[in-house]
Motif scaffolding. Sequence first.
Motif, PDB file in Angstrom:
ATOM      1  N   ALA A  37       0.218  -8.823   2.878  1.00 35.46           N
ATOM      2  CA  ALA A  37      -0.392  -9.037   4.191  1.00 35.46           C
ATOM      3  C   ALA A  37       0.088  -7.910   5.108  1.00 35.46           C
ATOM      4  O   ALA A  37      -0.524  -6.862   5.198  1.00 35.46           O
ATOM      5  N   TYR A  38       1.242  -8.111   5.759  1.00 31.75           N
ATOM      6  CA  TYR A  38       1.844  -7.033   6.545  1.00 31.75           C
ATOM      7  C   TYR A  38       3.360  -7.067   6.346  1.00 31.75           C
ATOM      8  O   TYR A  38       4.155  -7.046   7.264  1.00 31.75           O
ATOM      9  N   GLY A  39       3.718  -7.174   5.059  1.00 30.32           N
ATOM     10  CA  GLY A  39       5.122  -7.153   4.651  1.00 30.32           C
ATOM     11  C   GLY A  39       5.236  -6.393   3.346  1.00 30.32           C
ATOM     12  O   GLY A  39       5.022  -5.186   3.285  1.00 30.32           O
ATOM     13  N   GLN A  64      -5.260  -5.180  -0.066  1.00 31.05           N
ATOM     14  CA  GLN A  64      -6.153  -5.029   1.085  1.00 31.05           C
ATOM     15  C   GLN A  64      -6.803  -3.646   1.080  1.00 31.05           C
ATOM     16  O   GLN A  64      -6.118  -2.626   0.959  1.00 31.05           O
ATOM     17  N   ILE A  65      -8.114  -3.613   1.237  1.00 35.21           N
ATOM     18  CA  ILE A  65      -8.804  -2.330   1.115  1.00 35.21           C
ATOM     19  C   ILE A  65      -8.496  -1.397   2.282  1.00 35.21           C
ATOM     20  O   ILE A  65      -8.595  -0.175   2.135  1.00 35.21           O
ATOM     21  N   SER A  66      -8.109  -1.933   3.414  1.00 39.21           N
ATOM     22  CA  SER A  66      -7.782  -1.059   4.546  1.00 39.21           C
ATOM     23  C   SER A  66      -6.397  -0.432   4.413  1.00 39.21           C
ATOM     24  O   SER A  66      -6.061   0.481   5.175  1.00 39.21           O
ATOM     25  N   ALA A  67      -5.600  -0.923   3.466  1.00 43.66           N
ATOM     26  CA  ALA A  67      -4.251  -0.394   3.297  1.00 43.66           C
ATOM     27  C   ALA A  67      -4.233   0.943   2.583  1.00 43.66           C
ATOM     28  O   ALA A  67      -3.282   1.714   2.721  1.00 43.66           O
ATOM     29  N   ARG A  68      -5.287   1.241   1.801  1.00 46.79           N
ATOM     30  CA  ARG A  68      -5.314   2.445   0.975  1.00 46.79           C
ATOM     31  C   ARG A  68      -6.745   2.956   0.876  1.00 46.79           C
ATOM     32  O   ARG A  68      -7.685   2.170   0.895  1.00 46.79           O
ATOM     33  N   THR A  69      -6.884   4.240   0.710  1.00 51.95           N
ATOM     34  CA  THR A  69      -8.208   4.765   0.425  1.00 51.95           C
ATOM     35  C   THR A  69      -8.648   4.271  -0.952  1.00 51.95           C
ATOM     36  O   THR A  69      -7.811   3.888  -1.781  1.00 51.95           O
ATOM     37  N   PRO A  70      -9.934   4.279  -1.243  1.00 51.04           N
ATOM     38  CA  PRO A  70     -10.390   3.825  -2.561  1.00 51.04           C
ATOM     39  C   PRO A  70      -9.754   4.590  -3.713  1.00 51.04           C
ATOM     40  O   PRO A  70      -9.404   3.995  -4.733  1.00 51.04           O
ATOM     41  N   VAL A  71      -9.615   5.924  -3.571  1.00 50.93           N
ATOM     42  CA  VAL A  71      -9.035   6.688  -4.671  1.00 50.93           C
ATOM     43  C   VAL A  71      -7.550   6.384  -4.826  1.00 50.93           C
ATOM     44  O   VAL A  71      -7.017   6.397  -5.942  1.00 50.93           O
ATOM     45  N   VAL A  99      -5.325  -8.157  11.034  1.00 48.77           N
ATOM     46  CA  VAL A  99      -4.490  -7.294  10.208  1.00 48.77           C
ATOM     47  C   VAL A  99      -5.090  -5.895  10.100  1.00 48.77           C
ATOM     48  O   VAL A  99      -4.386  -4.885  10.242  1.00 48.77           O
ATOM     49  N   VAL A 100      -6.384  -5.816   9.862  1.00 46.52           N
ATOM     50  CA  VAL A 100      -7.025  -4.514   9.646  1.00 46.52           C
ATOM     51  C   VAL A 100      -6.894  -3.630  10.879  1.00 46.52           C
ATOM     52  O   VAL A 100      -6.511  -2.452  10.789  1.00 46.52           O
ATOM     53  N   GLU A 101      -7.213  -4.176  12.049  1.00 48.42           N
ATOM     54  CA  GLU A 101      -7.181  -3.367  13.256  1.00 48.42           C
ATOM     55  C   GLU A 101      -5.809  -3.358  13.912  1.00 48.42           C
ATOM     56  O   GLU A 101      -5.406  -2.335  14.497  1.00 48.42           O
ATOM     57  N   GLY A 102      -5.070  -4.468  13.783  1.00 49.77           N
ATOM     58  CA  GLY A 102      -3.771  -4.535  14.435  1.00 49.77           C
ATOM     59  C   GLY A 102      -2.641  -3.916  13.642  1.00 49.77           C
ATOM     60  O   GLY A 102      -1.670  -3.413  14.216  1.00 49.77           O
ATOM     61  N   TRP A 103      -2.749  -3.931  12.313  1.00 51.07           N
ATOM     62  CA  TRP A 103      -1.671  -3.427  11.458  1.00 51.07           C
ATOM     63  C   TRP A 103      -2.002  -2.066  10.869  1.00 51.07           C
ATOM     64  O   TRP A 103      -1.210  -1.135  10.918  1.00 51.07           O
ATOM     65  N   TYR A 104      -3.219  -1.961  10.310  1.00 50.41           N
ATOM     66  CA  TYR A 104      -3.601  -0.700   9.665  1.00 50.41           C
ATOM     67  C   TYR A 104      -4.297   0.274  10.620  1.00 50.41           C
ATOM     68  O   TYR A 104      -4.483   1.443  10.272  1.00 50.41           O
ATOM     69  N   GLY A 105      -4.715  -0.209  11.782  1.00 51.07           N
ATOM     70  CA  GLY A 105      -5.362   0.669  12.735  1.00 51.07           C
ATOM     71  C   GLY A 105      -6.702   1.199  12.252  1.00 51.07           C
ATOM     72  O   GLY A 105      -7.095   2.314  12.577  1.00 51.07           O
ATOM     73  N   ARG A 106      -7.394   0.381  11.474  1.00 45.88           N
ATOM     74  CA  ARG A 106      -8.686   0.767  10.929  1.00 45.88           C
ATOM     75  C   ARG A 106      -9.758  -0.177  11.477  1.00 45.88           C
ATOM     76  O   ARG A 106      -9.471  -1.342  11.772  1.00 45.88           O
ATOM     77  N   PRO A 107     -10.987   0.265  11.619  1.00 46.70           N
ATOM     78  CA  PRO A 107     -12.044  -0.631  12.102  1.00 46.70           C
ATOM     79  C   PRO A 107     -12.395  -1.674  11.059  1.00 46.70           C
ATOM     80  O   PRO A 107     -12.434  -1.380   9.861  1.00 46.70           O
ATOM     81  N   PHE A 108     -12.675  -2.877  11.512  1.00 52.36           N
ATOM     82  CA  PHE A 108     -12.999  -3.969  10.590  1.00 52.36           C
ATOM     83  C   PHE A 108     -14.498  -4.099  10.346  1.00 52.36           C
ATOM     84  O   PHE A 108     -14.912  -4.759   9.391  1.00 52.36           O
ATOM     85  N   ALA A 243      -7.785 -13.482  14.562  1.00 51.63           N
ATOM     86  CA  ALA A 243      -7.999 -13.321  15.992  1.00 51.63           C
ATOM     87  C   ALA A 243      -8.600 -14.600  16.571  1.00 51.63           C
ATOM     88  O   ALA A 243      -9.206 -15.400  15.863  1.00 51.63           O
ATOM     89  N   LYS A 244      -8.458 -14.779  17.868  1.00 49.48           N
ATOM     90  CA  LYS A 244      -8.902 -16.012  18.513  1.00 49.48           C
ATOM     91  C   LYS A 244     -10.371 -16.292  18.238  1.00 49.48           C
ATOM     92  O   LYS A 244     -10.763 -17.432  17.978  1.00 49.48           O
ATOM     93  N   HIS A 245     -11.197 -15.259  18.275  1.00 47.11           N
ATOM     94  CA  HIS A 245     -12.630 -15.459  18.103  1.00 47.11           C
ATOM     95  C   HIS A 245     -13.117 -15.007  16.731  1.00 47.11           C
ATOM     96  O   HIS A 245     -14.334 -14.955  16.493  1.00 47.11           O
ATOM     97  N   ARG A 246     -12.189 -14.698  15.823  1.00 48.79           N
ATOM     98  CA  ARG A 246     -12.598 -14.255  14.468  1.00 48.79           C
ATOM     99  C   ARG A 246     -11.508 -14.660  13.489  1.00 48.79           C
ATOM    100  O   ARG A 246     -10.619 -13.868  13.170  1.00 48.79           O
TER     101      ARG A 246
END
Length: 334
Positions: A37-39, A64-71, A99-108, A243-246
């Motif tokens: 997750a984020y640990g 998580q796909i946002s943690a690493r590029t596909p390759v 997690v995606v936007e708050g931890w990895y800084g990537r758009p969801f 997130a509150k709304h997601r």
Amino acid sequence: MKLGLNLGYWQRNADDATATVLAAERLGYDSVWTAEAYGSDAFTPLAWYGARTSRIKLGTSVAQISARTPVATAMTAMTLDHLTGGRLLLGIGASGPQVVEGWYGRPFAQPLARTREYVDIMRQVWRRESPVTNPGPHYPLPLPGDLGKPLKLITHPLRPEIPLYLGAEGPKNVALAAELAQGWLPLFAFPSKIEEMYGDALSARPEGFDIAAMVMVIISDDVRSALDGVKMMLTLYIGGMGAKHRNFHADIIGRMGYAEAAGHIQALYLAGRKDEAFNAIPDELADGISLVGPPGRIKERLELWHKSPVTSLLIMGPRDEDSLRTIRDLVQPD
């Protein structure tokens, strides 16, 4: 029905689970799975356990796909698959916006489209049929410009097709799993409601498609205490893992028929009233997604799972060999 062991996240202050994994392998468990997750990450513990075992399959639930590029994921999977003699089961998932936007800084945004591109790129890497390219907007390869050029994996994979699982909760994402992957990893599965919730999404799944449900198991004569253990987990996921709304976890509980309760639980949790959120979780919900109580009660509850589309049970909770043996004998009495 196949039987697996889901260890979840590695915790710094937890004991090494090697003894548990070795016990599961001796008892004939088909697979062992780790999470992130984020640990802790999902791959490093699998490498640790893979080096100490010889047969049991090794799964990520999920990477998580946002943690690493596909390759990067494809390279890691290929390496681990080689080192463990072809035992990897690669579970991936989009995670959630928090997690995606708050931890990895990537758009969801557009998680299904991103997943589709991600899978295609990984399979290009493993097949080594040509240099890897992708014209899509999420993972363009090569990056537009004058410096990059398409490349092909240097190392020959042990297997050009590593079994792929998708962690999915929404019907569209489940349908994507049935289309692209060899299996689906539902986090919360209510066996008697799976067909109602996902029948259409799963209708096109290929033969041999593995529905590998993660199931919290607590063997105890104190059913009340065991249910409370499940409710503690649900309190966090429904109330705070999104997130509150997601919040996809709250959404899936709603689709099970508990939408009003899920909204109430989340509101209480976000207001800091966690004890009230815990008490607001219906017992029938906690009981429906888990296997708790003495062995006789668990045996009765297992009938619902055997009648469902689930093909693998990934047990969460037990770590001692006696409990793992009891579960094995209940799930696979022959």
